[in-house]
Design an enzyme around this catalytic site. Sequence first.
Site, mmCIF file in Angstrom:
data_model
loop_
_atom_site.group_PDB
_atom_site.id
_atom_site.type_symbol
_atom_site.label_atom_id
_atom_site.label_comp_id
_atom_site.label_asym_id
_atom_site.label_seq_id
_atom_site.Cartn_x
_atom_site.Cartn_y
_atom_site.Cartn_z
ATOM 1 N N GLY A 39 0.833 -1.208 0.000
ATOM 2 C CA GLY A 39 0.000 0.000 0.000
ATOM 3 C C GLY A 39 0.868 1.258 0.000
ATOM 4 N N HIS A 40 1.896 1.271 0.873
ATOM 5 C CA HIS A 40 2.809 2.424 0.898
ATOM 6 C C HIS A 40 3.593 2.524 -0.418
ATOM 7 C CE1 HIS A 40 2.778 1.350 5.340
ATOM 8 N NE2 HIS A 40 2.370 2.601 5.361
ATOM 9 N N GLN A 64 -0.353 10.070 18.212
ATOM 10 C CA GLN A 64 -1.597 9.552 17.630
ATOM 11 C C GLN A 64 -1.979 8.186 18.181
ATOM 12 O OE1 GLN A 64 0.220 9.620 13.509
ATOM 13 N NE2 GLN A 64 -1.099 7.859 13.226
ATOM 14 N N LYS A 152 -7.649 3.664 2.123
ATOM 15 C CA LYS A 152 -8.033 2.722 3.195
ATOM 16 C C LYS A 152 -8.328 3.497 4.479
ATOM 17 C CE LYS A 152 -5.960 0.647 6.194
ATOM 18 N NZ LYS A 152 -5.207 0.090 7.226
ATOM 19 N N ASP A 153 -7.503 4.517 4.747
ATOM 20 C CA ASP A 153 -7.727 5.359 5.927
ATOM 21 C C ASP A 153 -8.628 6.520 5.503
ATOM 22 O OD1 ASP A 153 -6.045 3.908 7.788
ATOM 23 O OD2 ASP A 153 -4.390 4.565 6.546
ATOM 24 N N SER A 189 -0.149 -2.413 8.058
ATOM 25 C CA SER A 189 1.009 -2.830 8.865
ATOM 26 C C SER A 189 0.563 -3.732 10.006
ATOM 27 C CB SER A 189 1.714 -1.606 9.444
ATOM 28 O OG SER A 189 1.947 -0.676 8.433
ATOM 29 N N ARG A 190 -0.733 -3.660 10.346
ATOM 30 C CA ARG A 190 -1.227 -4.476 11.462
ATOM 31 C C ARG A 190 -1.469 -5.929 11.081
ATOM 32 N NH1 ARG A 190 -5.127 -0.714 14.862
ATOM 33 N NH2 ARG A 190 -3.915 1.172 14.723
HETATM 34 O O1 PAF Z 1 -1.308 6.907 7.998
HETATM 35 C C1 PAF Z 1 -0.263 6.930 8.694
HETATM 36 O O2 PAF Z 1 0.631 6.089 8.570
HETATM 37 C C2 PAF Z 1 -0.098 8.032 9.732
HETATM 38 O O3 PAF Z 1 -1.314 8.350 10.328
HETATM 39 C C3 PAF Z 1 0.596 9.285 9.177
HETATM 40 C C4 PAF Z 1 -0.243 9.962 8.101
HETATM 41 C C5 PAF Z 1 1.954 8.916 8.604
HETATM 42 C C6 PAF Z 1 0.809 10.299 10.309
HETATM 43 O O4 PAF Z 1 1.613 9.781 11.317
#
Ligand code: PAF
Length: 284
Positions: A39-40, A64, A152-153, A189-190
Amino acid sequence: MSAIDCVDTIAEVRAGLDAARSRGASIGFVPTMGALHEGHLALIREARDRDDVVVVSIFVNPTQFNAAEDLAKYPRDLDRDLALAAEAGADLVFAPQVAEMYPPGATTWVDVEGLTEGLCGAARPGHFRGVCTVVTKLFNIVGPDRAYFGEKDAQQLAVIKRMVRDLDMRLEIVPCPTVRETDGLAMSSRNVRLTPEARAQAPLLYRALTEALVAVENGERDAVRLKAGICGVLADADLARIDYVEVVDAETLQPVVSVDRPVLIAVAVFFGDVRLIDNVTVGV
Ligand code: PAF
């Protein structure tokens, strides 16, 4: 070790990008917390296609996380991430320590109201404040022309778009489609923390969402019935504990009664202590 440039101070990022900026090169930015997956890498490749210089940040942002335990468990492997980022086309990685991002006495926060209260925000108070604060700082450090975020987010994406609009930030947010495993599970990642039994059941999230999409295509408009259908599919996963199943307005993220406008159908489900999220959008 990979040949990619990796720096850990704000001054080095700025120095590294000044020359590119002054020759008019466009800067694409992919913020991450590391543990890179397909995804990244899709975000980095998209940035590579569209921008002259591609910057990736790798920072497990403590503000966060709601639980210290989750933060401690977050997977970290910088060498592996650097190799993957380089292969996908990144030019520069910024991987700061916590003290570089949050010097002692830092007390300024970025809070997007409203959009952050439902969905994941309900179970994770302060999460989006941490995301918005670190993303604002990263935008100020990198100064990108475009920043790339995964669909996804979906709530994070909506919140960041709103923040950029409300604070007149000078960049474009580029949404990128969710990347899935062959069985439909959204990359995250989870996922590596799922037990084999939970991993076998996790694709039911996307199956439930696609069945909801089919129901809408067949004329179902009632949000309660759509949610009940999703819960019915998820009932087959005996390890799953539903956090939420919601049908919300795609822009305001407020719950809707009827699918009479573009909506987001979103789910969050726990398998043990691993919380997975997924969503689909309905255009109407
Ligand atoms: O989506 C993420 O991995 C995180 O919430 C982000 C945008 C890198 C901020 O820490």
